[in-house]
Design an enzyme around this catalytic site. Structure first.
Site, PDB file in Angstrom:
ATOM      1  NE  ARG A   1     -28.835  -1.016 -22.969  1.00 15.49           N
ATOM      2  CZ  ARG A   1     -28.900  -1.398 -21.687  1.00 15.49           C
ATOM      3  NH1 ARG A   1     -28.662  -2.641 -21.355  1.00 15.49           N
ATOM      4  NH2 ARG A   1     -29.190  -0.529 -20.735  1.00 15.49           N
TER       5      ARG A   1
ATOM      6  CD  GLN B   1     -27.618  -5.257 -18.958  1.00 19.88           C
ATOM      7  OE1 GLN B   1     -27.310  -4.588 -19.945  1.00 19.88           O
ATOM      8  NE2 GLN B   1     -28.851  -5.673 -18.730  1.00 19.88           N
TER       9      GLN B   1
ATOM     10  CB  VAL C   1     -33.310  -2.707 -19.001  1.00 20.72           C
ATOM     11  CG1 VAL C   1     -32.235  -3.288 -19.907  1.00 20.72           C
ATOM     12  CG2 VAL C   1     -34.684  -3.275 -19.360  1.00 20.72           C
ATOM     13  CB  SER C   2     -28.697  -3.698 -15.359  1.00 21.94           C
ATOM     14  OG  SER C   2     -29.409  -4.346 -14.346  1.00 21.94           O
ATOM     15  CB  ALA C   3     -26.074   0.713 -16.627  1.00 20.64           C
TER      16      ALA C   3
END
Ligand code: SAM
Length: 421
Positions: free
Chosen positions: A49, A89, A83-85
């Protein structure tokens, strides 16, 4: 107008440190009730990530469960891409229940989530990720390339409203941008028995809903609270703001969704009138979310809006809460009532729901709101509603009972289970 930051490739953290950060993240996601399966945990364990987040984000931040990292804003500072949490996700991947060999469409790219999906579908599956913004697709493609996923994820610039027919059918469609409707392309491109996971906005409230294909319509299996950047392109539909007061930073407004009517001038007058209040006797702990109550009110009150205000408006005593997202409000012609809480005397961390109301019928509207809160407490506190999405051509006798909303492409119904207690 825009900023598009890139990853920092200069530092190569120790593998043991990354492993520890990812294990910690997995544990936190489990505690947050976002991650349940070994499959999603295994994907989080291997996808780096930290290589998908923007420059300047530390390793700890990259692996923090609740942090979304903004990758693009417009000239007013409105977030266009992120970029989503990790929590959101993981939660949506669990909702999607992706199996090896599946064909998955992700709408809204970032790279990281597509890499997680690639892990879930394995070598025999197919991942397609589309975004309306060419910069975002280029960034995702570059990062997928740098992390070894480019051959496992097909990326394309496209408006999600149209899906990507050339890569259909899809067993799963995961929409990672806030939607107001479900365009025909999504069901057209969904394989038989497929599932769509979408953050759908109804009356201003967004829930990530897992919809299953029920032949002539879609039916929700479950939904979870979430927040997303809004859809751009053909499917864009903004919430309207009815301004009730705007004087030197003291702002009060009503967010109106789903084309709900409101007599703004009358409600503006109402705000200037003395408030009425009513209390429900229904209580909640200080750390317990009342999102379920809000959804119940939004989907059962005939006319509903979200009251917003600035801290200055609250300090002035114009309104009792200053939430930028909004507070549940019942509209009734020239009067309105909104949900408030007060501490319960003698209790450390317990609050009672009530209503503040303004306008000629303030006392009556406050009582109606409080009565709805009591009904939720008595009958639906542990319930989930069922969302259904039908083609607009569906005959009215075939629609489920409950709130009915006519969107552009669908009729959405939201039903609460019959009271059995
Ligand atoms: C929250 S981000 C996606 C996050 C990403 N899935 C990840 O890996 O974390 C939402 C994206 O949706 C995109 N978007 C907005 N409207 C869209 C549309 N109509 N079709 C496709 N993408 C859209 C935005 O450009 C933005 O990049």
């Amino acid at each position: 107008m825009t900023t598009l930051r890139s990853m920092d490739t200069d530092t190569a953290p120790e593998p043991a440190r990354l492993e520890a950060l990812r294990e910690t993240l997995i544990g936190q996601l489990r505690e947050l009730d976002a991650l349940h399966s070994e499959e999603v945990a295994a994907a989080v364990r291997v996808v780096p990530r930290h290589l998908f987040v923007p420059e300047g984000v530390t390793l700890e931040q990259a692996y923090a469960p609740e942090r979304a990292e903004i990758t693009k804003e417009d000239e007013h500072g409105v977030h266009l891409s992120s970029v989503s949490a990790a929590r959101v996700q993981a939660m949506m991947l669990e909702q999607a229940d992706i199996r090896p060999g599946m064909r998955v469409l992700e709408i809204g790219s970032g790279g990281y989530n597509a890499a997680l999906i690639a892990e879930l579908v394995g070598e025999d599956g197919e991942v397609t990720s589309i975004d309306i913004d060419a910069d975002i697709v280029a960034r995702a493609r570059r990062l997928l390339d740098a992390t070894g996923y480019s051959s496992r994820v097909h990326t394309a610039v496209a408006d999600g409203e149209e899906g990507l027919p050339s890569r259909a059918p899809f067993d799963r469609i995961i929409v990672t941008v806030g939607a107001w409707d479900i365009p025909p392309a999504w069901t057209d491109q969904l394989a038989e028995g497929g599932r769509i996971v979408v953050p759908l906005r109804v009356r201003g409230l967004t829930r990530s809903i897992a919809f299953d294909d029920a032949e002539d319509h879609l039916v929700s299996r479950e939904y979870r609270l979430c927040g997303f950047v809004p859809m751009q392109g053909a499917g864009e539909m903004r919430v309207r703001l009815a301004v009730l007061h705007d004087v030197e930073g003291e702002e009060v407004g009503l967010r109106l969704d789903d084309r709900q009517p409101a007599d703004t001038e009358a409600l503006r007058q109402a705000l200037r009138q003395q408030k009425s209040e009513a209390w429900s006797g229904v209580t909640i702990g200080g750390s317990v979310s009342f999102a379920d109550l809000d959804l119940y009110l939004a989907t059962t009150l005939p006319d509903y809006a979200l009251l917003t205000g600035t801290p200055k408006a609250r300090e002035k005593g114009l309104i009792a809460s200053a939430s930028p997202l909004g507070t549940s409000t019942l509209l009734d012609g020239d009067s309105f009532a909104y949900r408030v809480v007060r501490p319960v005397e003698g209790e450390e961390d317990l609050y009672e729901f009530g209503a503040y109301a303004h306008g000629p019928d303030a006392a009556k509207v406050a009582e109606r709101l409080v009565e709805a809160i009591r009904t939720w407490d008595r009958e639906h506190r542990d319930d989930q509603a069922v969302y259904r999405a039908y083609p607009t051509s569906t005959a009215s006798e075939q629609l489920a009972s409950g709130l009915l909303l006519s969107k552009r492409h669908r009729i959405i119904t939201i039903s609460w289970p019959a009271h059995t207690r």
